[in-house]
Design a protein around this motif. Structure first.
Motif, PDB file in Angstrom:
ATOM      1  N   CYS A  19     -11.178  -3.164  -4.553  1.00 33.48           N
ATOM      2  CA  CYS A  19      -9.080  -4.307  -4.313  1.00 33.48           C
ATOM      3  C   CYS A  19      -9.090  -3.499  -5.678  1.00 33.48           C
ATOM      4  CB  CYS A  19      -9.015  -4.549  -3.796  1.00 33.48           C
ATOM      5  SG  CYS A  19      -9.169  -4.919  -1.663  1.00 33.48           S
ATOM      6  N   ALA A  20     -10.207  -4.749  -6.922  1.00 38.78           N
ATOM      7  CA  ALA A  20      -9.524  -4.538  -7.903  1.00 38.78           C
ATOM      8  C   ALA A  20      -9.494  -3.109  -8.937  1.00 38.78           C
ATOM      9  CB  ALA A  20     -10.817  -5.676  -8.487  1.00 38.78           C
ATOM     10  N   LEU A  21     -10.473  -2.681  -8.008  1.00 35.20           N
ATOM     11  CA  LEU A  21     -10.689  -1.291  -8.725  1.00 35.20           C
ATOM     12  C   LEU A  21      -9.390  -0.616  -8.589  1.00 35.20           C
ATOM     13  CD1 LEU A  21     -12.815   0.702 -10.982  1.00 35.20           C
ATOM     14  CD2 LEU A  21     -13.791   1.478  -8.198  1.00 35.20           C
ATOM     15  N   GLY A  22      -8.968  -0.103  -7.192  1.00 30.31           N
ATOM     16  CA  GLY A  22      -7.950   0.323  -6.760  1.00 30.31           C
ATOM     17  C   GLY A  22      -6.610   0.584  -8.001  1.00 30.31           C
ATOM     18  N   TRP A  23      -6.416  -1.558  -7.200  1.00 31.48           N
ATOM     19  CA  TRP A  23      -5.161  -2.128  -8.929  1.00 31.48           C
ATOM     20  C   TRP A  23      -5.410  -1.243 -10.013  1.00 31.48           C
ATOM     21  CZ3 TRP A  23      -1.348  -4.514  -6.181  1.00 31.48           C
ATOM     22  CH2 TRP A  23      -0.731  -4.477  -7.002  1.00 31.48           C
ATOM     23  N   GLU A  24      -6.397  -1.280 -10.718  1.00 28.76           N
ATOM     24  CA  GLU A  24      -6.821  -0.933 -12.261  1.00 28.76           C
ATOM     25  C   GLU A  24      -6.657   0.226 -12.422  1.00 28.76           C
ATOM     26  OE1 GLU A  24      -6.750  -1.738 -15.984  1.00 28.76           O
ATOM     27  OE2 GLU A  24      -7.214  -3.181 -14.204  1.00 28.76           O
ATOM     28  N   THR A  25      -6.605   1.414 -10.871  1.00 30.65           N
ATOM     29  CA  THR A  25      -6.619   2.595 -11.027  1.00 30.65           C
ATOM     30  C   THR A  25      -5.136   3.529 -10.838  1.00 30.65           C
ATOM     31  OG1 THR A  25      -7.337   2.996  -9.093  1.00 30.65           O
ATOM     32  CG2 THR A  25      -8.537   2.932 -10.709  1.00 30.65           C
ATOM     33  N   GLY A  26      -4.637   2.057 -10.260  1.00 27.99           N
ATOM     34  CA  GLY A  26      -3.295   2.744  -9.645  1.00 27.99           C
ATOM     35  C   GLY A  26      -2.761   3.391  -8.233  1.00 27.99           C
ATOM     36  N   VAL A  27      -4.417   2.854  -7.396  1.00 31.53           N
ATOM     37  CA  VAL A  27      -3.625   3.477  -6.564  1.00 31.53           C
ATOM     38  C   VAL A  27      -3.238   2.779  -5.230  1.00 31.53           C
ATOM     39  CG1 VAL A  27      -5.157   4.197  -4.464  1.00 31.53           C
ATOM     40  CG2 VAL A  27      -6.408   4.527  -6.668  1.00 31.53           C
ATOM     41  N   PHE A  28      -3.646   1.156  -5.197  1.00 26.47           N
ATOM     42  CA  PHE A  28      -2.145   1.079  -4.891  1.00 26.47           C
ATOM     43  C   PHE A  28      -1.061   0.862  -4.454  1.00 26.47           C
ATOM     44  CE2 PHE A  28      -6.246  -2.008  -4.239  1.00 26.47           C
ATOM     45  CZ  PHE A  28      -6.477  -1.541  -2.754  1.00 26.47           C
ATOM     46  N   THR A  29      -0.533   0.814  -6.229  1.00 21.17           N
ATOM     47  CA  THR A  29       0.866   1.027  -6.527  1.00 21.17           C
ATOM     48  C   THR A  29       1.331   2.303  -5.500  1.00 21.17           C
ATOM     49  OG1 THR A  29       0.809   0.104  -8.912  1.00 21.17           O
ATOM     50  CG2 THR A  29       2.402   0.652  -8.347  1.00 21.17           C
ATOM     51  N   ASP A  30       0.316   3.475  -6.208  1.00 20.77           N
ATOM     52  CA  ASP A  30       1.615   4.351  -5.388  1.00 20.77           C
ATOM     53  C   ASP A  30       1.137   4.634  -3.779  1.00 20.77           C
ATOM     54  OD1 ASP A  30       0.935   5.569  -8.069  1.00 20.77           O
ATOM     55  OD2 ASP A  30      -0.787   6.603  -7.818  1.00 20.77           O
TER      56      ASP A  30
END
Length: 139
Positions: free
Chosen positions: A112-123
């Motif tokens: 989750c932290a890695l996805g949030w940092e890369t912007g995957v969750f925002t998209d």
């Protein structure tokens, strides 16, 4: 009449068996076909494995109970040996379950932290809920 030990047919009122010589008046309290109880597993290997690889506090409790299994067994206390065996197994298995849950949560938080940092969750959220990410003043 039949022999109480070997089952050979006897004359009525015979005191001794003609085949095996067993005294028919002798009453045995324990039948000869009963096997002694099996020594319960002490789960020492599982407790050591849990202590070294997983959860030390629960593994140590498992080690304490597993060490009591053999001493209770050789003292003749079969029920206590079985109870200690069950407790050693339970504590060790709980240590494994807690460690698996820890690793699942740890990896989940990392992903989750890695996805949030890369912007995957925002998209992902803008695709699912586009109305929450548009300005209400611009129409």
């Amino acid at each position: 009449m039949y022999c109480k030990k070997c089952g050979a047919e006897l004359l009525e009122g015979a005191r001794f068996c003609t085949r095996c010589g067993f005294d028919q008046l002798y009453s045995s309290t324990a039948p000869s076909h009963v096997t002694p109880p099996r020594r319960p597993d002490n789960y020492m290997w599982l407790s050591v494995l849990v202590t070294i690889l997983c959860c030390m506090p629960l593994g140590i409790v498992g080690l304490l109970y597993s060490s009591k299994v053999d001493s209770s067994w050789y003292a003749g206390d079969v029920e206590s040996a079985r109870a200690y065996s069950s407790k050693a197994k339970s504590w060790s298995l709980w240590g494994i379950v807690l460690m698996v849950l820890f690793w699942v949560l740890y990896i989940g938080i990392f992903v989750c932290a890695l996805g949030w940092e890369t912007g995957v969750f925002t998209d992902l959220f803008t695709d699912i809920f586009p109305e929450n990410y548009t300005c209400s003043l611009v129409r």
